[in-house]
Design a protein around this motif. Structure first.
Motif, PDB file in Angstrom:
ATOM      1  N   SER A 128       0.827  -1.201   0.000  1.00  0.00           N
ATOM      2  CA  SER A 128       0.000   0.000   0.000  1.00  0.00           C
ATOM      3  C   SER A 128       0.865   1.255   0.000  1.00  0.00           C
ATOM      4  O   SER A 128       0.563   2.235  -0.695  1.00  0.00           O
ATOM      5  CB  SER A 128      -0.920  -0.005   1.226  1.00  0.00           C
ATOM      6  N   LEU A 129       1.944   1.218   0.777  1.00  0.00           N
ATOM      7  CA  LEU A 129       2.857   2.360   0.836  1.00  0.00           C
ATOM      8  C   LEU A 129       3.470   2.627  -0.532  1.00  0.00           C
ATOM      9  O   LEU A 129       3.495   3.771  -1.009  1.00  0.00           O
ATOM     10  CB  LEU A 129       3.955   2.095   1.865  1.00  0.00           C
ATOM     11  N   VAL A 130       3.963   1.581  -1.172  1.00  0.00           N
ATOM     12  CA  VAL A 130       4.583   1.727  -2.486  1.00  0.00           C
ATOM     13  C   VAL A 130       3.554   2.180  -3.517  1.00  0.00           C
ATOM     14  O   VAL A 130       3.814   3.068  -4.341  1.00  0.00           O
ATOM     15  CB  VAL A 130       5.245   0.406  -2.922  1.00  0.00           C
ATOM     16  N   ASN A 132       0.785   3.877  -3.117  1.00  0.00           N
ATOM     17  CA  ASN A 132       0.267   5.229  -2.921  1.00  0.00           C
ATOM     18  C   ASN A 132       1.358   6.262  -2.687  1.00  0.00           C
ATOM     19  O   ASN A 132       1.042   7.429  -2.423  1.00  0.00           O
ATOM     20  CB  ASN A 132      -0.709   5.237  -1.737  1.00  0.00           C
ATOM     21  N   SER A 133       2.613   5.840  -2.787  1.00  0.00           N
ATOM     22  CA  SER A 133       3.705   6.783  -2.541  1.00  0.00           C
ATOM     23  C   SER A 133       3.725   7.889  -3.599  1.00  0.00           C
ATOM     24  O   SER A 133       3.561   7.624  -4.787  1.00  0.00           O
ATOM     25  CB  SER A 133       5.047   6.044  -2.561  1.00  0.00           C
ATOM     26  N   PRO A 134       3.938   9.148  -3.168  1.00  0.00           N
ATOM     27  CA  PRO A 134       4.036  10.230  -4.157  1.00  0.00           C
ATOM     28  C   PRO A 134       5.373  10.258  -4.887  1.00  0.00           C
ATOM     29  O   PRO A 134       5.533  11.016  -5.840  1.00  0.00           O
ATOM     30  CB  PRO A 134       3.854  11.485  -3.302  1.00  0.00           C
ATOM     31  N   VAL A 135       6.345   9.443  -4.411  1.00  0.00           N
ATOM     32  CA  VAL A 135       7.650   9.401  -5.067  1.00  0.00           C
ATOM     33  C   VAL A 135       7.805   8.084  -5.805  1.00  0.00           C
ATOM     34  O   VAL A 135       7.214   7.066  -5.429  1.00  0.00           O
ATOM     35  CB  VAL A 135       8.806   9.579  -4.053  1.00  0.00           C
ATOM     36  N   ALA A 136       8.596   8.124  -6.858  1.00  0.00           N
ATOM     37  CA  ALA A 136       8.819   6.933  -7.673  1.00  0.00           C
ATOM     38  C   ALA A 136       9.637   5.912  -6.891  1.00  0.00           C
ATOM     39  O   ALA A 136      10.714   6.226  -6.388  1.00  0.00           O
ATOM     40  CB  ALA A 136       9.536   7.310  -8.965  1.00  0.00           C
ATOM     41  N   MET A 137       9.112   4.673  -6.804  1.00  0.00           N
ATOM     42  CA  MET A 137       9.809   3.584  -6.115  1.00  0.00           C
ATOM     43  C   MET A 137       9.882   2.404  -7.085  1.00  0.00           C
ATOM     44  O   MET A 137       8.853   1.901  -7.540  1.00  0.00           O
ATOM     45  CB  MET A 137       9.081   3.199  -4.827  1.00  0.00           C
ATOM     46  N   VAL A 138      11.112   1.994  -7.365  1.00  0.00           N
ATOM     47  CA  VAL A 138      11.353   0.948  -8.355  1.00  0.00           C
ATOM     48  C   VAL A 138      12.235  -0.120  -7.720  1.00  0.00           C
ATOM     49  O   VAL A 138      13.295   0.191  -7.173  1.00  0.00           O
ATOM     50  CB  VAL A 138      12.048   1.518  -9.608  1.00  0.00           C
ATOM     51  N   THR A 139      11.787  -1.374  -7.779  1.00  0.00           N
ATOM     52  CA  THR A 139      12.605  -2.486  -7.302  1.00  0.00           C
ATOM     53  C   THR A 139      13.323  -3.103  -8.488  1.00  0.00           C
ATOM     54  O   THR A 139      12.716  -3.365  -9.528  1.00  0.00           O
ATOM     55  CB  THR A 139      11.745  -3.553  -6.605  1.00  0.00           C
ATOM     56  N   ILE A 140      14.649  -3.308  -8.340  1.00  0.00           N
ATOM     57  CA  ILE A 140      15.454  -3.896  -9.414  1.00  0.00           C
ATOM     58  C   ILE A 140      16.318  -5.004  -8.840  1.00  0.00           C
ATOM     59  O   ILE A 140      16.667  -4.982  -7.658  1.00  0.00           O
ATOM     60  CB  ILE A 140      16.345  -2.823 -10.091  1.00  0.00           C
ATOM     61  N   ASN A 141      16.636  -5.991  -9.684  1.00  0.00           N
ATOM     62  CA  ASN A 141      17.535  -7.057  -9.227  1.00  0.00           C
ATOM     63  C   ASN A 141      18.978  -6.626  -9.442  1.00  0.00           C
ATOM     64  O   ASN A 141      19.256  -5.495  -9.873  1.00  0.00           O
ATOM     65  CB  ASN A 141      17.211  -8.380  -9.928  1.00  0.00           C
ATOM     66  N   LEU A 142      19.896  -7.523  -9.152  1.00  0.00           N
ATOM     67  CA  LEU A 142      21.318  -7.172  -9.243  1.00  0.00           C
ATOM     68  C   LEU A 142      21.791  -6.997 -10.676  1.00  0.00           C
ATOM     69  O   LEU A 142      22.904  -6.516 -10.899  1.00  0.00           O
ATOM     70  CB  LEU A 142      22.164  -8.237  -8.525  1.00  0.00           C
ATOM     71  N   PHE A 144      20.024  -5.124 -12.546  1.00  0.00           N
ATOM     72  CA  PHE A 144      19.372  -3.837 -12.774  1.00  0.00           C
ATOM     73  C   PHE A 144      18.148  -3.948 -13.691  1.00  0.00           C
ATOM     74  O   PHE A 144      17.798  -3.004 -14.380  1.00  0.00           O
ATOM     75  CB  PHE A 144      20.368  -2.784 -13.297  1.00  0.00           C
ATOM     76  N   ASN A 145      17.513  -5.127 -13.670  1.00  0.00           N
ATOM     77  CA  ASN A 145      16.250  -5.293 -14.369  1.00  0.00           C
ATOM     78  C   ASN A 145      15.101  -4.960 -13.422  1.00  0.00           C
ATOM     79  O   ASN A 145      15.143  -5.287 -12.226  1.00  0.00           O
ATOM     80  CB  ASN A 145      16.087  -6.727 -14.884  1.00  0.00           C
ATOM     81  N   VAL A 146      14.060  -4.322 -13.945  1.00  0.00           N
ATOM     82  CA  VAL A 146      12.949  -3.851 -13.119  1.00  0.00           C
ATOM     83  C   VAL A 146      12.109  -5.027 -12.641  1.00  0.00           C
ATOM     84  O   VAL A 146      11.667  -5.858 -13.440  1.00  0.00           O
ATOM     85  CB  VAL A 146      12.077  -2.853 -13.912  1.00  0.00           C
ATOM     86  N   VAL A 147      11.874  -5.090 -11.318  1.00  0.00           N
ATOM     87  CA  VAL A 147      11.030  -6.118 -10.720  1.00  0.00           C
ATOM     88  C   VAL A 147       9.666  -5.542 -10.344  1.00  0.00           C
ATOM     89  O   VAL A 147       8.642  -6.207 -10.465  1.00  0.00           O
ATOM     90  CB  VAL A 147      11.717  -6.729  -9.482  1.00  0.00           C
ATOM     91  N   SER A 148       9.650  -4.295  -9.874  1.00  0.00           N
ATOM     92  CA  SER A 148       8.377  -3.618  -9.574  1.00  0.00           C
ATOM     93  C   SER A 148       8.496  -2.148  -9.966  1.00  0.00           C
ATOM     94  O   SER A 148       9.589  -1.568  -9.957  1.00  0.00           O
ATOM     95  CB  SER A 148       8.004  -3.761  -8.093  1.00  0.00           C
ATOM     96  N   TRP A 149       7.346  -1.537 -10.270  1.00  0.00           N
ATOM     97  CA  TRP A 149       7.319  -0.180 -10.844  1.00  0.00           C
ATOM     98  C   TRP A 149       6.020   0.461 -10.366  1.00  0.00           C
ATOM     99  O   TRP A 149       4.938   0.121 -10.827  1.00  0.00           O
ATOM    100  CB  TRP A 149       7.352  -0.311 -12.365  1.00  0.00           C
ATOM    101  N   ALA A 161       3.786   0.301 -16.008  1.00  0.00           N
ATOM    102  CA  ALA A 161       4.427  -0.831 -15.342  1.00  0.00           C
ATOM    103  C   ALA A 161       4.673  -1.960 -16.335  1.00  0.00           C
ATOM    104  O   ALA A 161       5.715  -2.626 -16.294  1.00  0.00           O
ATOM    105  CB  ALA A 161       3.565  -1.304 -14.173  1.00  0.00           C
ATOM    106  N   ARG A 162       3.738  -2.184 -17.247  1.00  0.00           N
ATOM    107  CA  ARG A 162       3.912  -3.244 -18.242  1.00  0.00           C
ATOM    108  C   ARG A 162       5.114  -2.967 -19.142  1.00  0.00           C
ATOM    109  O   ARG A 162       5.864  -3.873 -19.485  1.00  0.00           O
ATOM    110  CB  ARG A 162       2.638  -3.386 -19.084  1.00  0.00           C
ATOM    111  N   GLU A 163       5.299  -1.691 -19.509  1.00  0.00           N
ATOM    112  CA  GLU A 163       6.443  -1.334 -20.369  1.00  0.00           C
ATOM    113  C   GLU A 163       7.760  -1.461 -19.630  1.00  0.00           C
ATOM    114  O   GLU A 163       8.789  -1.769 -20.231  1.00  0.00           O
ATOM    115  CB  GLU A 163       6.279   0.099 -20.875  1.00  0.00           C
ATOM    116  N   ALA A 164       7.736  -1.238 -18.305  1.00  0.00           N
ATOM    117  CA  ALA A 164       8.983  -1.194 -17.546  1.00  0.00           C
ATOM    118  C   ALA A 164       9.415  -2.551 -17.005  1.00  0.00           C
ATOM    119  O   ALA A 164      10.620  -2.815 -16.895  1.00  0.00           O
ATOM    120  CB  ALA A 164       8.841  -0.210 -16.388  1.00  0.00           C
ATOM    121  N   MET A 165       8.470  -3.412 -16.672  1.00  0.00           N
ATOM    122  CA  MET A 165       8.797  -4.668 -15.996  1.00  0.00           C
ATOM    123  C   MET A 165       9.765  -5.510 -16.823  1.00  0.00           C
ATOM    124  O   MET A 165       9.573  -5.726 -18.021  1.00  0.00           O
ATOM    125  CB  MET A 165       7.524  -5.463 -15.734  1.00  0.00           C
TER     126      MET A 165
END
Length: 464
Positions: A128-130, A132-142, A144-149, A161-165
């Protein structure tokens, strides 16, 4: 069965952490180990012979169940017996068939269930935090591929998100030029250090650059880093506001300097400083200064023959020259009165040679005015008067500030000017005594001075 195996079975029965209940074919309790007694809250003697429906009223025995059937498992929320704690417990019950009865293995899963519930709650809170966060939060693996957007990343960078994942974050938001070089260097540093924070620049989907603060934090699983969570704060608006604030501060500073300069045009700097610090009544006595009055001869006639703008332009040129000369000789302008100019030496800039400084000022004023008259091809002439002595100086404050001098010294200097001659510098005897031997002086004898009576005066002709 050997004695060793029998003793091992007995030890296991007594010391296992799971509760063990031995039931006959009627599901009455034959024996309960220590763990079961603690779980049910009663001793073995109190439990023996009681039906399982009384001890575990919400548990239904699985039927049919023969010794050949595999054990049956089940979980349910159990609220305990009358004597055991009444708070809810989560139990897993395994029913093992025997020819003579049944064995129930009871495992208390309450703590495990609580941990799972807490983890689910934390996961939901984090998501929920991620989300609704007003700042961009991106999870990447080692790699540097996007895991969450999150949605804020969509708004910031323009990719869904579909384009970035699954795509490399560098190719998404740092795809070219110096930005790519810096991003690759930053990525290497993040891998070495585990985390990084910096102000940098990235690219939107449409290629426009954005200023961001990047905070990359490690994502750990069982003590091993598996990636990063990259947090991007958009600094574009912040920098715009900062630049706007700097512009406002610059404007304020410019206006303050302009106001200070205007104040210095009418007041000596020490007096202006005291006024800026809140002092409103400023009166001081000065025991020894030299006052100068200079008046443009027949300027009234010139003013009557010329337009007001022309008159103002000439006066501005004359007084600007005089202002420059007062700065040059280290004395102070007091004020202008129509086409007259008043200055003083030795006041807020104390000096022992103030009479000589004012004499040099008077000579320079006369020379510069004659030169200006030749340039403009108009008759410009002065009468100048000088006198030394004590004065009172102060600020008259109302709607406007005015700095002025009072006392007999001021009156005498004014009389020296008004009783002087065209292009002459008329001196009192007090000034003469301070200048003689260093300047050419002409004795005027005894001169009747209005309001003062007969006085011996001199004219300053120049340097030897």
């Amino acid at each position: 069965m050997s004695d060793l195996v029998r003793r091992a079975h007995t030890a296991l029965f007594e010391h296992t952490s799971d509760g063990v209940l031995v039931l006959d074919l009627e599901y009455r309790l034959v024996e309960a180990n220590g763990a079961a007694q603690r779980l049910l809250g009663e001793s073995g003697d109190a439990l023996r012979g009681r039906p399982i429906s009384e001890l575990l009223p919400q548990w239904t025995p699985p039927e049919p169940l023969s010794p050949e059937d595999p054990p049956r498992d089940g979980e349910w929320v159990w609220h305990g017996t009358v004597k055991s704690p009444r708070q809810a417990h989560v139990l897993r019950v395994r029913c093992v068939p025997l020819p003579e009865g049944r064995v129930l293995l009871l495992r208390d899963l309450t703590a495990h269930a609580e941990v799972e519930a807490m983890l689910r709650q934390q996961k939901e809170y984090y998501e929920s935090l991620v989300l609704n966060s007003p700042v961009a939060m991106v999870t990447i693996n080692l790699r540097f591929n996007v895991v969450s957007w999150n949605p804020a990343a969509e708004r910031l960078f323009g990719y869904t998100a579909r384009e970035a994942m699954g795509r490399n974050i560098l190719r998404l938001v740092a795809s070219e030029g110096p930005i790519r070089d810096e991003a690759e260097s930053t990525s290497r540093e993040a891998l070495e250090r585990g985390r990084i924070q910096l102000l940098t620049r990235r690219l939107r989907k449409d290629g426009t650059p954005i200023d961001v603060e990047l905070l990359a934090l490690p994502v750990m699983v069982e003590g091993e880093q598996v990636g990063f969570i990259a947090i991007y704060h958009d600094l574009t608006e912040l920098r715009r506001l900062h630049e706007q604030e700097l512009a406002h501060l610059h404007t304020i500073q410019s206006e303050r300097e302009r106001a200070d300069q205007l104040l210095l045009n009418i007041l000596p700097k020490p007096v202006a400083d005291r006024l800026k610090h809140g002092q409103r009544i400023i009166v001081e006595n000065f025991p020894d200064v030299t006052v100068l009055f200079a008046d443009l001869v027949d300027f009234t006639r010139f003013a009557a023959q010329h337009s007001p703008p022309d008159v103002l332009q000439v006066l501005n040129m004359v007084f600007s020259i005089f202002d420059q000369l007062t700065d040059e000789f280290g004395v102070e302008k007091v004020k202008t009165i129509g086409d007259a100019y008043m200055a003083v030496g030795g006041l807020s800039l104390p000096r022992d040679d103030h009479a000589e400084a004012m004499a040099r000022l008077a000579l320079a004023m006369r020379a510069e005015l004659l030169k200006l008259g030749d340039q403009l091809q108009i008759p410009l002439h002065l009468r100048i008067g000088l006198h030394s002595g004590p004065v009172t100086a102060g600020v008259i404050s109302g709607k406007k500030f005015a700095y002025d001098l009072w006392g007999d010294t001021v009156n005498t200097a004014s009389r020296m000017e008004s009783h002087g001659v065209v292009d002459g510098i008329h001196l009192s005897e007090t000034v003469y005594e301070r200048l003689r031997g260093r300047y050419r002086l002409q004795d005027q004898g005894i001169v009747p001075i209005k309001g003062k009576g007969p006085m011996r005066t001199w004219l300053l002709l120049g340097v030897p």
